[in-house]
Design a protein around this motif. Structure first.
Motif, PDB file in Angstrom:
ATOM      1  N   VAL A  63      83.423  53.837  31.217  1.00 38.91           N
ATOM      2  CA  VAL A  63      83.713  53.399  29.780  1.00 38.91           C
ATOM      3  C   VAL A  63      82.581  52.366  29.168  1.00 38.91           C
TER       4      VAL A  63
ATOM      5  N   HIS B  31      80.553  53.142  25.880  1.00 39.81           N
ATOM      6  CA  HIS B  31      80.416  52.187  24.688  1.00 39.81           C
ATOM      7  C   HIS B  31      78.925  51.704  24.385  1.00 39.81           C
TER       8      HIS B  31
ATOM      9  N   ASP C  78      86.217  43.550  27.292  1.00 39.75           N
ATOM     10  CA  ASP C  78      87.584  43.859  28.127  1.00 39.75           C
ATOM     11  C   ASP C  78      88.081  42.736  28.497  1.00 39.75           C
TER      12      ASP C  78
ATOM     13  N   ALA D 141      93.158  47.458  27.029  1.00 36.53           N
ATOM     14  CA  ALA D 141      94.687  48.065  27.025  1.00 36.53           C
ATOM     15  C   ALA D 141      96.071  46.978  27.227  1.00 36.53           C
TER      16      ALA D 141
ATOM     17  N   LYS E  88      93.092  50.191  23.825  1.00 35.42           N
ATOM     18  CA  LYS E  88      92.672  51.373  24.420  1.00 35.42           C
ATOM     19  C   LYS E  88      93.956  52.373  24.720  1.00 35.42           C
ATOM     20  N   PRO E  89      93.918  53.678  24.571  1.00 33.84           N
ATOM     21  CA  PRO E  89      92.872  54.557  24.312  1.00 33.84           C
ATOM     22  C   PRO E  89      92.641  54.630  22.805  1.00 33.84           C
TER      23      PRO E  89
END
Length: 229
Positions: free
Chosen positions: A13, A17, A54, A83, A104-105
């Motif tokens: 990921v 990104h 994140d 998420a 996410k997603p």
């Protein structure tokens, strides 16, 4: 050039990104961090303008990273990508100053749009020395999710052009006439008027009449759709 630090514990990921950031004009990916500790060290060493953060990190929550960055008074922005959907986390990131929260997603186009909106907002703010309320409204409006025009359009109107009209009107710092909107969007006055008149029937655009000293009143249009979103 907007310098971006990507923070994500998933190597794939993070790589994706970073690649996306590098494809965007005006952006530069300066590094990737996989843990909270790496993120804080990278901020000190690389001095990014924007952190893609994140929340799930192996050593410490991304919320705590965001709070530490704010506590250290770093002059950077943070776009949260996670998420985690619980309201407590969303509220904590908002209170700590995140400019956006992307769940996410999502398709890459969503992240690309958020980054482009961020760049537009920075550019708009950099163009003024003392902000008026209209400047503030425009900057904050640019960071919001793009509004979508109604799914069903009358015959002869296209979804692509309708979106162009919506985007042009909602980022304007004042109401616009069909001629003014057409000039900004690259449309004829007649074409712009057709889309504006349709949108005004849906309640997303407000039609105002401006009366002059003589002649017919001028039709002015203002975007109001965000109020219901």
């Amino acid at each position: 050039m907007i310098r971006v630090l990507v923070v994500d514990d998933d190597a794939r990921v993070a790589h994706n990104h970073r690649k996306l950031v590098e494809t965007l004009e005006g952006f530069e990916a300066v590094g990737v961090a996989r843990t909270a500790a790496e993120a804080l060290t990278s901020v000190e060493q690389l001095g990014p303008d924007l952190v893609l953060l994140d929340i799930y990190l192996p050593d410490e929550s991304g919320v705590q990273v965001l709070q530490r960055l704010r506590g250290a008074a770093h002059t950077l922005d943070v776009l949260v990508i996670t998420a985690m959907r619980d309201a407590e986390t969303v509220q904590a990131t908002m209170q700590s100053g995140a400019v956006h929260y992307l769940l996410k997603p999502f398709p890459f186009s969503e992240l690309r749009d958020r980054l482009n909106q961020y760049a537009q907002a920075r550019s708009a703010l950099a163009s003024v020395t003392e902000a008026e309320q209209s400047d503030v409204d425009r900057v904050y409006g640019l960071m919001r999710t793009r509004a979508s025009p109604p799914a069903k359009l009358p015959k002869g109107l296209s979804q692509v052009t309708a979106q162009l009209v919506v985007d042009t009107l909602r980022t304007a710092d004042t109401d616009l006439s069909a001629l003014e909107l057409g000039e900004r969007a690259g449309l004829s006055r007649v074409s712009a008027r057709r889309y504006l008149d349709h949108l005004s029937t849906t309640g997303t655009v407000e039609l105002r009449l401006r009366y002059g000293s003589a002649g017919r009143p001028e039709h002015r249009y203002r975007w109001t759709g965000d109020a219901d979103q």
